[in-house]
Design a protein around this motif. Structure first.
Motif, mmCIF file in Angstrom:
data_model
loop_
_atom_site.group_PDB
_atom_site.id
_atom_site.type_symbol
_atom_site.label_atom_id
_atom_site.label_comp_id
_atom_site.label_asym_id
_atom_site.label_seq_id
_atom_site.Cartn_x
_atom_site.Cartn_y
_atom_site.Cartn_z
ATOM 1 N N ILE A 228 2.898 2.437 -8.267
ATOM 2 C CA ILE A 228 2.562 3.853 -8.133
ATOM 3 C C ILE A 228 1.246 4.047 -7.379
ATOM 4 C CG2 ILE A 228 2.032 5.970 -9.450
ATOM 5 C CD1 ILE A 228 3.810 4.925 -11.670
ATOM 6 N N CYS A 229 1.172 5.114 -6.569
ATOM 7 C CA CYS A 229 -0.089 5.482 -5.915
ATOM 8 C C CYS A 229 -0.823 6.491 -6.789
ATOM 9 C CB CYS A 229 0.168 6.110 -4.550
ATOM 10 S SG CYS A 229 -1.339 6.807 -3.832
ATOM 11 N N HIS A 230 -2.062 6.168 -7.127
ATOM 12 C CA HIS A 230 -2.813 7.073 -8.008
ATOM 13 C C HIS A 230 -3.409 8.248 -7.284
ATOM 14 C CE1 HIS A 230 -3.244 3.382 -10.699
ATOM 15 N NE2 HIS A 230 -2.196 4.099 -11.008
ATOM 16 N N TYR A 231 -3.270 8.248 -5.984
ATOM 17 C CA TYR A 231 -3.863 9.367 -5.243
ATOM 18 C C TYR A 231 -2.856 10.474 -4.998
ATOM 19 C CZ TYR A 231 -8.390 7.326 -4.417
ATOM 20 O OH TYR A 231 -9.655 6.841 -4.582
ATOM 21 N N CYS A 232 -1.569 10.119 -4.921
ATOM 22 C CA CYS A 232 -0.605 11.167 -4.588
ATOM 23 C C CYS A 232 0.636 11.108 -5.449
ATOM 24 C CB CYS A 232 -0.222 11.074 -3.116
ATOM 25 S SG CYS A 232 0.797 9.651 -2.741
ATOM 26 N N GLY A 233 0.739 10.104 -6.296
ATOM 27 C CA GLY A 233 1.886 10.041 -7.186
ATOM 28 C C GLY A 233 3.102 9.347 -6.582
ATOM 29 N N TYR A 234 3.010 8.936 -5.309
ATOM 30 C CA TYR A 234 4.116 8.219 -4.674
ATOM 31 C C TYR A 234 4.476 6.969 -5.492
ATOM 32 C CZ TYR A 234 6.422 5.086 -1.374
ATOM 33 O OH TYR A 234 7.299 4.201 -0.785
ATOM 34 N N GLU A 235 5.780 6.685 -5.637
ATOM 35 C CA GLU A 235 6.146 5.461 -6.341
ATOM 36 C C GLU A 235 7.339 4.765 -5.728
ATOM 37 O OE1 GLU A 235 6.898 7.287 -10.332
ATOM 38 O OE2 GLU A 235 8.964 6.645 -9.954
ATOM 39 N N LYS B 5 0.812 -1.214 0.000
ATOM 40 C CA LYS B 5 0.000 0.000 0.000
ATOM 41 C C LYS B 5 0.841 1.259 0.000
ATOM 42 C CE LYS B 5 -4.211 -1.619 2.082
ATOM 43 N NZ LYS B 5 -5.165 -1.471 3.152
ATOM 44 N N CYS B 6 0.208 2.371 -0.365
ATOM 45 C CA CYS B 6 0.877 3.667 -0.307
ATOM 46 C C CYS B 6 1.022 4.083 1.151
ATOM 47 C CB CYS B 6 0.068 4.716 -1.055
ATOM 48 S SG CYS B 6 0.713 6.383 -0.809
ATOM 49 N N PRO B 7 2.222 4.509 1.546
ATOM 50 C CA PRO B 7 2.401 4.914 2.941
ATOM 51 C C PRO B 7 1.625 6.183 3.298
ATOM 52 C CG PRO B 7 4.401 5.282 1.655
ATOM 53 C CD PRO B 7 3.458 4.526 0.777
ATOM 54 N N HIS B 8 1.143 6.923 2.282
ATOM 55 C CA HIS B 8 0.448 8.183 2.571
ATOM 56 C C HIS B 8 -1.066 8.102 2.451
ATOM 57 C CE1 HIS B 8 4.463 9.709 2.291
ATOM 58 N NE2 HIS B 8 4.554 9.337 1.035
ATOM 59 N N CYS B 9 -1.555 7.174 1.657
ATOM 60 C CA CYS B 9 -2.986 7.225 1.325
ATOM 61 C C CYS B 9 -3.772 5.997 1.756
ATOM 62 C CB CYS B 9 -3.172 7.394 -0.179
ATOM 63 S SG CYS B 9 -2.321 8.837 -0.804
ATOM 64 N N ASP B 10 -3.123 4.963 2.195
ATOM 65 C CA ASP B 10 -3.807 3.739 2.579
ATOM 66 C C ASP B 10 -4.651 3.135 1.461
ATOM 67 O OD1 ASP B 10 -4.047 1.758 4.545
ATOM 68 O OD2 ASP B 10 -6.113 2.379 4.928
#
Ligand SMILES: Nc1ncnc2c1ncn2[C@@H]1O[C@H](COP(=O)(O)OP(=O)(O)OP(=O)(O)O)[C@@H](O)[C@H]1O
Ligand SMILES: [Zn+2]
Ligand SMILES: [Zn+2]
Length: 743
Positions: free
Chosen positions: A474-481, A457-462
């Protein structure tokens, strides 16, 4: 200040773009509203025409001295078109896009194609003569004539289409037989009634106590002139359809019409038939297989008062009934009620708006209401009606949860757990039917571990990270990859990957394991052909198969009384998608799937196979416990400020040039910041789920605010900003409020 009205004279597809501007006279300023019908001078020669007000503005579009004045508001300004135009304006305002896009969505647009002429062949000779003729044709080996006459003797009447396409008989043969006086040809205006004509089977149940209570609650309000919004929360198999039909019958008795929205996929022969049996030819349907002309015909029939009930997917909401009394939205939690094209409206909200204009009641029905609707029911915005038991006190199915990690440990690598195999064998022996369900959604490329069930999971968006073919997650909510994982960060196992087995493979494995069982498969591949969807369902309903393997489409509202076992093969598949609604969807899918078991006299059982047996959506679905799921889910939404606690707005910018799309997003972000709203969260620009399609690059901004009106204001300001900036003309900007599927 001067006020101008942009007016449309002719509502037809080609002319929708032609707006004419008129000045609003002083005395009309306080009363004139969008949608109203007005009389205006048109052309030279003093001709006056009726038009509809589409926009009101203080901007003159050309020389003010040449702008003429509106003559008057038409006395009978309540035309259904006025109402739909006002609805279009509301949609444009609340969802973004242009007035033109909104009008095209809402107005039953005239096409140049006229209604088809239908040719009907009627047997003209008496039976004896006809039989003699038939014998003679046969003797002379006039095969085509014989074939036609034989069918005519049997059916009395045949449509021209059937004669041509099914009997394969040409026009010359038909004409020759007409000359002989054997048949007559009758032509009719064909309004292309899409409801298949058949014998009606009038069936009416005595309503159960809870069905009657739900009906009474609505009728009581209507008697007191209160047109409410109701959430009918009834467990699977509680008989919601019967409640809808009873309310529709009362509505018709009052001289009013009804719209019934059903997800397209559930709009089957079986469903339509239930309505047809009760209401006969007063029902029509809309579906995506109808041509534009056929759709227009159905709207025409509605406008002329030839039908009282329109059943269809979300676009049926715009049926031009002039005295609409009831809107029903079945399976109201379905994501297909949200439009994927501009204006990205939600049918539920739009239905409530339309109902408000005419004083109609709205019934939202589901066994698994959306979190939004249930929250509104809790707040008293909707009236909650509950049906907690199945019809005839039939029990809800018993659910077993199987931990797939344990199966792997014991050496069972099959997609079928031991428990499921055991129960399948038992059912096959008893000649009862089985449904196997793979809840796989589109391109959900999430990454999970087969040994321990861990999802990355994304560490920022769950929300889970999506696997991209470039080797990144990639996280589609914040762009984290981060780079693609090769070992599980939780347990170190190398069994980490996307889930690969599809329905086809499962069908194969099932056939191998149960060689004597008859297996049907229903998924995107097997239903591409017209009618194939119906064919599979009716074959299964007729017990021509023992096992039905399929995706989402097998769970939607079907009623197969002989199904006593449902297997959910990998419950986590819908849990892993990168979307804050993943748990909600999983709970809904599992509960709906489980709800297919035991709808007849024999009780049902359900096996849910999963890597995360402790996940609350799976625990709650296995217990068929909506309340506990809701409580848990709301906690999560509150903690992360997701809807319905807060509101979200996605802003897409798309362009051929990646840099341009990115820059446009950045500029909009600065405009938003300058608005100075407190507690407005803006994240991005980020890539969309599929960041590039057909060489168009897509960037997205994610906005969150508690107040929906703030987000609408942001949208308004951005639309204004874009219109005032030429260099943004090559960028496509779209808005999506409280997204269901995202961009
Ligand atoms: N009053 C009644 N008496 C007897 N049978 C009924 C009655 N009402 C409905 N039924 C039957 O019960 C079955 C379930 O009804 P229905 O399909 O409407 O349930 P539902 O609430 O829509 O379920 P789901 O949400 O699972 O689709 C149907 O076969 C229907 O014909
Ligand atoms: Zn692991
Ligand atoms: Zn993130």
């Amino acid at each position: 200040m001067a006020l101008y009205a942009n007016i449309i004279i002719d509502i037809s597809h080609e002319k929708l773009d032609r707006l004419f501007q008129y000045r609003v006279p002083e005395e009309l300023k306080p009363v004139l509203k969008i949608g109203m019908q007005v009389l205006v001078p048109f052309g030279s020669g003093g001709r006056k025409l009726c038009g509809y007000v589409i926009e009101l503005t203080d901007q003159a579009e050309y020389d003010v001295r040449k702008i003429k004045e509106i003559t008057e508001i038409c006395k009978d300004s309540v035309a259904i078109e006025s109402q739909l135009i006002a609805l279009a304006f509301w949609m444009k305002k609340n969802y973004g896009g242009t007035m033109n896009q909104a009008l095209k969505t809402v107005i039953p647009i005239k096409q140049k194609t006229a209604a088809k002429e239908k040719r009907i062949l009627v047997l003209a000779a008496d039976e004896k003569t006809a039989e003699e003729q038939l014998a003679e044709f046969r003797r002379k080996h006039n095969v085509a004539r014989a074939r036609l006459l034989e069918a005519l003797i049997r059916e009395r009447e045949l449509s021209g289409d059937v004669v041509k396409e099914e009997l394969n008989v040409g026009l010359n043969v038909v004409r020759a037989m007409e000359k002989l006086g054997i048949l007559k040809i009758r032509t009719e205006q064909d309004y292309r009634n899409p409801v298949r004509q058949r014998e009606r089977e009038e069936r009416k149940f005595l309503l159960s106590e809870s069905q009657q209570a739900a009906v009474d609650a609505v009728l009581r309000d209507r008697r007191e002139q209160r047109q409410g919004i109701y959430l009918l929360h009834g467990v699977t198999g509680s008989g919601k359809t019967e409640v809808y039909m009873e309310l529709i019958a009362h509505n018709i008795a009052e001289g009013k019409q009804a719209i019934v929205l059903i997800p397209e996929i559930a709009l089957t022969y079986q469903t339509v038939r239930r309505f047809y049996d009760r209401f006969g030819n007063r029902v029509s349907i809309l579906n995506s297989r109808l041509s534009a002309g056929e759709r227009y015909d159905q709207f025409l029939r509605a406008k002329r008062g030839e039908i009282d009930i329109m059943i269809g997917p979300r676009s049926a909401l715009f049926t031009p009934f002039s005295n609409l009394g009831l809107i029903i939205i079945d399976e109201e939690h379905e994501s297909s009620y949200k439009s994927e094209t501009v204006p990205r409206y939600h049918a539920r909200e739009t239905a409530i708006e339309r109902a408000g204009m005419t004083g109609a009641s709205v019934i939202l029905g589901s066994a698994t209401p959306s979190i939004e609707s249930y929250t509104k029911a809790q707040n008293g915005e909707y009236h909650l009606l509950e049906m907690k038991e199945r019809i005839s006190k039939r029990p809800l199915p018993t659910c077993y949860t199987v931990d797939l990690r344990e199966e792997l440990k014991t050496g069972n690598r099959s997609i079928l757990s031991r428990k499921l195999q055991e129960l399948m064998e038992e059912r096959l022996a008893k000649q009862e039917q089985i449904m196997l369900f793979l809840n796989r959604r589109g391109m959900s490329g999430f990454v999970s571990c087969r040994s321990c069930g861990h999802v990355i999971k994304c560490p920022h968006c769950d929300v889970s990270l999506s696997w991209h073919s470039n080797g990144k997650m990639i996280c589609h909510y914040c762009g984290y990859e981060e780079p693609e994982a090769h070992v599980c960060p939780e347990c170190g196992s190398r069994y980490i990957s996307g889930f690969k087995a599809g329905t086809q493979k499962i069908e194969m494995l099932v056939k191998k394991r149960f060689p004597k069982a008859r297996v049907l498969r229903m998924d995107f591949d097997t239903t591409r052909k017209k009618e194939s969807y119906e064919k599979i369902l009716s074959a299964f309903a007729n017990h021509e198969a023992d096992i039905l393997v399929g995706t989402q489409m097998i769970v939607k509202g079907h009623d197969f009384p002989n199904v006593t076992l449902v297997g959910v093969l990998a419950a986590d598949l819908s849990l892993g998608v990168s979307d804050y609604r993943a748990s909600e969807r999983t709970f809904q899918l599992l509960t709906q799937a489980a709800g297919r078991a035991g709808r007849g006299d024999r009780p049902g059982e359900v096996v849910i196979q999963t890597y995360q047996p402790e996940h609350y959506s799976i625990v709650a679905a296995a217990a068929q416990d909506y309340a506990s799921f809701y409580a848990h889910e709301m906690e999560y939404r509150r903690m992360l400020c997701y809807p319905p606690v807060w509101n979200m707005l996605l802003i897409l910018s798309a362009a051929k040039n990646e840099e341009l799309a990115y820059q446009a997003s950045e500029r909009m972000k600065r405009v938003i910041a300058a608005l100075g709203y407190q507690n407005l969260f803006v994240v991005g620009p980020a890539d969309t789920a599929v960041a590039k399609v057909n060489d168009i690059y897509k960037k997205v901004l994610y906005l969150k605010h508690a107040d929906y009106a703030v987000l609408v204001d942001v949208k308004d300001r951005l639309e204004h900003f874009i219109n005032g900036n030429r260099e943004l003309k090559n960028i496509v900007v779209q808005f999506d409020f409280n997204p269901m599927n995202g961009f």
